[in-house]
Design an enzyme around this catalytic site. Structure first.
Site, short mmCIF file in Angstrom:
data_model
loop_
_atom_site.label_atom_id
_atom_site.label_comp_id
_atom_site.label_asym_id
_atom_site.label_seq_id
_atom_site.Cartn_x
_atom_site.Cartn_y
_atom_site.Cartn_z
N ASP A 167 0.84 -1.20 0.00
CA ASP A 167 0.00 0.00 0.00
C ASP A 167 0.88 1.26 0.00
OD1 ASP A 167 -2.03 1.81 0.35
OD2 ASP A 167 -2.86 0.87 2.15
N ASP A 240 -10.55 4.04 -1.56
CA ASP A 240 -11.14 3.03 -0.67
C ASP A 240 -12.66 2.91 -0.83
OD1 ASP A 240 -8.56 3.04 0.21
OD2 ASP A 240 -9.07 3.07 2.33
#
Ligand code: GAL
Length: 416
Positions: A167, A240
């Site tokens: 990430d 997200d």
């Protein structure tokens, strides 16, 4: 900012770029078309179909513990999810502790023994996934892998890790600083990011272990164009997801146009599933599952499996929806047409079949139709309704169904 800080920052950026083997001003192609020694890795056998499993983030976020992960593994088995294909058990952010003097990263007190946890997961016929960042810090502020890529990859391999989500997180800040340092180089941030992902991809491969490499950088700079070159099996295409119809549907329906970039071994990832987290209706969760199946998306459940009700379990384990997602032809679906709130998608399947999603994004029930000729069956076809689990028999012309608010009718259309 004073001159002294400026100089310190410059030194830091030059150091970072050097660590990532980037020369400011390097054209993008120099990273995209890697030299022979770094020829595009063949990872097609690592994830021939989109990876399926469970990830801790959407429900447990930063509170996750060893006990939660063991419980998820237990429930994957007892709910039938493992047997339906959900095999990866992935710890997301916040498992990390500190590095010791020799640079070896340790897990924190919520994960007292990673080796034992990994053995437990494997003993259930499941696979073990973990999370890190190419930056110095993860998004939750824990230890990232910057400068320790090879060590971390070896640690994962020693723990028996089968999946790494990597990430971007704090590398983004370093990228911003590099941009400020090199305002005339349009590609400096992109090159830096690709090099960082390349570095971990190489490190994972060097371990000799089969590890699914999952990029998470929110779709910045079209990762579907360069993901395969860094050894990735999947890459996030978006920011997200959250457990809301507005967010899920915005992400899902925005995936139109990406089909050409997915295929056996490399998948577009519109983020993990929210099914079972409680803030969408059953029709909305069926839309979520249907869209992700049509998109050939990785299916990573993100709910508390210990509290999963029958309705959510049925959505997550619908074998026919899963079979669409996992279809061996490996072709991602796309939008066929949109007419206001009505959105119709199709996906070619093996055996000359086609999956069709009739979506109603509006606020009241609507009739939605598909002309069979538009999906390759001008002379008619056999039609099956996936959610009603019902054969509709041989049809010609078009098929129409009344689709509830925010709902879907998912069909499999085929010659036989
Ligand atoms: C975000 C990522 C989420 C989750 C979170 C953890 O950047 O998109 O899926 O991993 O970080 O901090």
């Amino acid at each position: 900012m004073n001159r002294h800080t400026d100089m310190k920052q410059s030194a830091l950026i030059v150091g970072l770029l050097a660590a990532l083997a980037i020369v400011p001003g390097t054209p993008v192609g120099a990273v995209e078309s890697a030299p022979a020694s770094q020829a595009v890795p063949d990872v097609s056998r690592i994830a021939p179909t989109p990876p399926m499993g469970w990830n801790s983030w959407n429900h447990f976020a930063g509170r996750v513990t060893d006990a939660d992960i063991r419980s998820a593994a237990d429930f994957l088995v007892s709910t039938g999810m493992r047997d339906a294909g959900y095999v990866y058990v992935n710890i997301d952010d916040t498992w990390q502790g500190k590095r010791d003097a020799s640079g070896v990263l340790h897990s924190n007190e919520r994960f007292p023994d990673m080796q034992a946890l990994s053995a437990y997961i494997h003993s259930k016929g499941l696979k073990f996934g973990i999370y890190s960042s190419p930056g110095a810090r993860t998004c939750a502020g824990y230890e990232g892998s910057l400068g320790h890529e090879a060590e971390d990859a070896r640690l994962y391999a020693a723990w028996g890790v089968d999946f790494l989500k990597y990430d971007l997180c704090s590398l983004r800040e370093d990228m911003k600083k590099a941009k400020a340092e090199h305002p005339d180089d349009p590609d400096v941030t992109k090159n830096m990011m690709i090099a960082a992902y390349h570095k971990m991809g190489d490190a994972l491969r060097a371990t000799g272990h089969t590890i699914v490499y999952s990029l998470c950088q929110y779709g910045v700079d079209d990762p579907w164009k360069w993901g395969p070159s860094v050894g990735a099996s999947m890459w996030r295409t978006t920011g997200d997801i959250s457990d809301s119809y507005a967010r899920m549907s915005k992400i899902g329906f925005n995936q139109a146009g990406l089909a050409a970039f997915a295929g056996a071994g490399h998948w577009n990832d519109p983020d993990m599933l929210e099914i079972g987290n409680g803030r969408m209706s059953a029709d909305e969760y069926r839309t979520h599952m249907s869209l992700w199946a049509l998109l050939a998306a990785p299916l990573l459940a993100g709910n508390d499996l210990s509290k999963m009700g029958a309705a959510d379990r049925q959505i997550l384990t619908n074998r026919e929806a899963i079979a669409i997602d996992q279809d061996t032809l490996g072709k991602q679906g796309d939008r066929l047409y949109q007419d206001g709130d009505l959105d119709v998608w199709s996906r070619p399947l093996s055996g000359g079949r086609v999956a069709v999603g009739l979506f109603n994004r509006g606020e009241s029930p609507r009739d939605v139709s598909i002309e069979l000729a538009k999906v390759g069956f001008p002379g008619g076809a056999r039609v099956r309704d996936v959610w009603k689990q019902k054969d509709l028999g041989r049809r010609s012309g078009s098929v129409t169904d009344t689709v509830p608010k925010h709902g879907v009718t998912l069909l499999i259309v085929g010659p036989q």
